[in-house]
Scaffold this motif. Sequence first.
Motif, PDB file in Angstrom:
ATOM      1  N   LEU A  31       0.777  -1.517   0.186  1.00 17.05           N
ATOM      2  CA  LEU A  31       0.047  -0.298  -0.161  1.00 17.05           C
ATOM      3  C   LEU A  31       0.972   1.478  -0.050  1.00 17.05           C
ATOM      4  N   LEU A  32       0.825   2.038  -0.847  1.00 14.88           N
ATOM      5  CA  LEU A  32       1.695   3.101  -1.133  1.00 14.88           C
ATOM      6  C   LEU A  32       0.480   4.558  -1.256  1.00 14.88           C
ATOM      7  N   THR A  33       1.088   5.371  -1.121  1.00 14.94           N
ATOM      8  CA  THR A  33       0.052   6.821  -1.217  1.00 14.94           C
ATOM      9  C   THR A  33       1.163   7.380  -2.209  1.00 14.94           C
ATOM     10  N   HIS A  34      -0.306   8.149  -2.562  1.00 21.29           N
ATOM     11  CA  HIS A  34       0.003   9.210  -4.255  1.00 21.29           C
ATOM     12  C   HIS A  34      -0.238  10.229  -3.626  1.00 21.29           C
ATOM     13  N   GLN A  35       1.041  10.855  -3.896  1.00 23.81           N
ATOM     14  CA  GLN A  35       1.054  12.806  -3.550  1.00 23.81           C
ATOM     15  C   GLN A  35       0.371  13.819  -4.576  1.00 23.81           C
ATOM     16  N   ALA A  36      -0.356  13.611  -5.317  1.00 21.18           N
ATOM     17  CA  ALA A  36      -0.237  14.713  -6.229  1.00 21.18           C
ATOM     18  C   ALA A  36      -0.085  16.131  -6.538  1.00 21.18           C
ATOM     19  N   GLU A  37       0.635  16.643  -4.898  1.00 24.56           N
ATOM     20  CA  GLU A  37       1.032  18.623  -4.984  1.00 24.56           C
ATOM     21  C   GLU A  37       2.050  17.624  -4.086  1.00 24.56           C
ATOM     22  N   PRO A  38       3.383  18.598  -3.687  1.00 26.21           N
ATOM     23  CA  PRO A  38       3.398  19.633  -5.225  1.00 26.21           C
ATOM     24  C   PRO A  38       4.172  19.296  -6.369  1.00 26.21           C
ATOM     25  N   GLU A  39       4.816  17.858  -6.065  1.00 25.66           N
ATOM     26  CA  GLU A  39       5.503  16.900  -7.549  1.00 25.66           C
ATOM     27  C   GLU A  39       4.265  15.716  -6.932  1.00 25.66           C
ATOM     28  N   PRO A  40       3.540  15.704  -8.340  1.00 24.15           N
ATOM     29  CA  PRO A  40       3.318  13.829  -8.219  1.00 24.15           C
ATOM     30  C   PRO A  40       4.413  13.173  -7.963  1.00 24.15           C
ATOM     31  N   GLU A  41       4.056  12.500  -6.714  1.00 29.35           N
ATOM     32  CA  GLU A  41       4.849  10.981  -6.881  1.00 29.35           C
ATOM     33  C   GLU A  41       4.188  10.146  -6.061  1.00 29.35           C
ATOM     34  N   PHE A  42       5.068   8.540  -5.505  1.00 27.50           N
ATOM     35  CA  PHE A  42       4.374   8.118  -4.971  1.00 27.50           C
ATOM     36  C   PHE A  42       5.027   7.013  -4.097  1.00 27.50           C
ATOM     37  N   GLN A  43       5.121   7.083  -2.862  1.00 25.76           N
ATOM     38  CA  GLN A  43       5.674   7.050  -1.328  1.00 25.76           C
ATOM     39  C   GLN A  43       5.292   6.167  -0.411  1.00 25.76           C
ATOM     40  N   LEU A  44       5.687   5.788   0.406  1.00 29.57           N
ATOM     41  CA  LEU A  44       5.506   4.821   1.146  1.00 29.57           C
ATOM     42  C   LEU A  44       4.954   5.441   1.633  1.00 29.57           C
ATOM     43  N   PRO A  45       3.411   5.455   2.782  1.00 29.22           N
ATOM     44  CA  PRO A  45       3.438   6.464   3.642  1.00 29.22           C
ATOM     45  C   PRO A  45       3.833   6.538   5.131  1.00 29.22           C
ATOM     46  N   GLY A  46       3.553   7.424   5.646  1.00 29.96           N
ATOM     47  CA  GLY A  46       3.899   8.711   7.118  1.00 29.96           C
ATOM     48  C   GLY A  46       4.590   9.591   6.736  1.00 29.96           C
ATOM     49  N   GLY A  47       5.389   9.789   7.402  1.00 31.19           N
ATOM     50  CA  GLY A  47       5.597  11.717   7.680  1.00 31.19           C
ATOM     51  C   GLY A  47       5.838  11.727   8.995  1.00 31.19           C
ATOM     52  N   GLY A  48       6.395  12.907   8.749  1.00 32.07           N
ATOM     53  CA  GLY A  48       6.720  14.149  10.087  1.00 32.07           C
ATOM     54  C   GLY A  48       6.249  13.577  11.633  1.00 32.07           C
ATOM     55  N   ILE A  49       7.662  13.744  12.110  1.00 38.88           N
ATOM     56  CA  ILE A  49       7.374  13.733  13.922  1.00 38.88           C
ATOM     57  C   ILE A  49       6.922  14.368  14.939  1.00 38.88           C
ATOM     58  N   ASP A  50       6.000  15.227  14.519  1.00 36.44           N
ATOM     59  CA  ASP A  50       5.044  16.126  15.488  1.00 36.44           C
ATOM     60  C   ASP A  50       5.837  16.876  17.091  1.00 36.44           C
ATOM     61  N   ALA A  51       6.585  17.070  16.819  1.00 33.01           N
ATOM     62  CA  ALA A  51       6.904  17.596  18.315  1.00 33.01           C
ATOM     63  C   ALA A  51       6.484  17.351  19.412  1.00 33.01           C
ATOM     64  N   GLY A  52       7.062  16.212  20.552  1.00 29.91           N
ATOM     65  CA  GLY A  52       6.009  15.860  21.895  1.00 29.91           C
ATOM     66  C   GLY A  52       5.591  14.513  21.122  1.00 29.91           C
ATOM     67  N   GLU A  53       5.108  13.855  19.811  1.00 27.12           N
ATOM     68  CA  GLU A  53       4.175  13.249  19.570  1.00 27.12           C
ATOM     69  C   GLU A  53       5.544  11.579  19.567  1.00 27.12           C
ATOM     70  N   GLN A  54       5.352  11.039  20.399  1.00 26.44           N
ATOM     71  CA  GLN A  54       5.798   9.138  20.393  1.00 26.44           C
ATOM     72  C   GLN A  54       5.798   9.123  18.534  1.00 26.44           C
ATOM     73  N   PRO A  55       6.565   7.895  17.584  1.00 30.17           N
ATOM     74  CA  PRO A  55       7.169   8.209  16.856  1.00 30.17           C
ATOM     75  C   PRO A  55       5.826   7.017  16.357  1.00 30.17           C
ATOM     76  N   LEU A  56       5.903   5.945  16.853  1.00 27.99           N
ATOM     77  CA  LEU A  56       4.661   5.276  16.554  1.00 27.99           C
ATOM     78  C   LEU A  56       3.261   5.277  16.144  1.00 27.99           C
ATOM     79  N   ALA A  57       3.386   6.423  17.347  1.00 19.69           N
ATOM     80  CA  ALA A  57       1.587   7.105  17.704  1.00 19.69           C
ATOM     81  C   ALA A  57       1.713   8.577  16.150  1.00 19.69           C
ATOM     82  N   ALA A  58       3.030   8.784  15.932  1.00 24.23           N
ATOM     83  CA  ALA A  58       2.302   9.846  14.257  1.00 24.23           C
ATOM     84  C   ALA A  58       2.979   8.718  13.250  1.00 24.23           C
ATOM     85  N   LEU A  59       3.000   7.243  13.541  1.00 22.14           N
ATOM     86  CA  LEU A  59       3.203   6.379  11.328  1.00 22.14           C
ATOM     87  C   LEU A  59       1.981   6.405  12.094  1.00 22.14           C
TER      88      LEU A  59
END
Length: 144
Positions: A31-59
């Motif tokens: 399962l991938l995510t396709h992000q149309a903007e700002p540049e169209p691209e296929f990615q592994l789902p996931g992203g940045g860990i917010d301040a104070g957030e645990q990595p697995l909760a962010a995932l």
Amino acid sequence: MRRFGEAVTAGQRYVARPGAYAVLIQGSDVLLTHQAEPEPEFQLPGGGIDAGEQPLAALHREILEETGWSIALTRRLGAYRRYVFMPDYDLWAEKVCAIYLARPIRQLGPPTEPHHIAVWSPLDQAARIVTDHGAQHYLRQLMP
């Protein structure tokens, strides 16, 4: 830690941006995510860990936002570093990307993250179409 992607630009200040991403396998598909903007691209789902957030909760949060799926974690595959410009944030980032293997459990709805759609892809094709070389590396490690 292994590094992928563009070389560091001399004199450029980079902001640390830790993130958590998952390889979500169901049968022989990923399962991938396709992000149309700002540049169209296929990615592994996931992203940045917010301040104070645990990595697995962010995932869990990021995967739900980008794919609409809930997940069960299997194990951590590794981590890598990349230096990139993030146009959404107008930010030069030193991204430290932790990669996990996980199982999709249930689709709870459509992605809520703007410009994202969830896409199932055969593992070998996913390793070719994701744009991040670090993600490609971890996908190839899982190929038979």
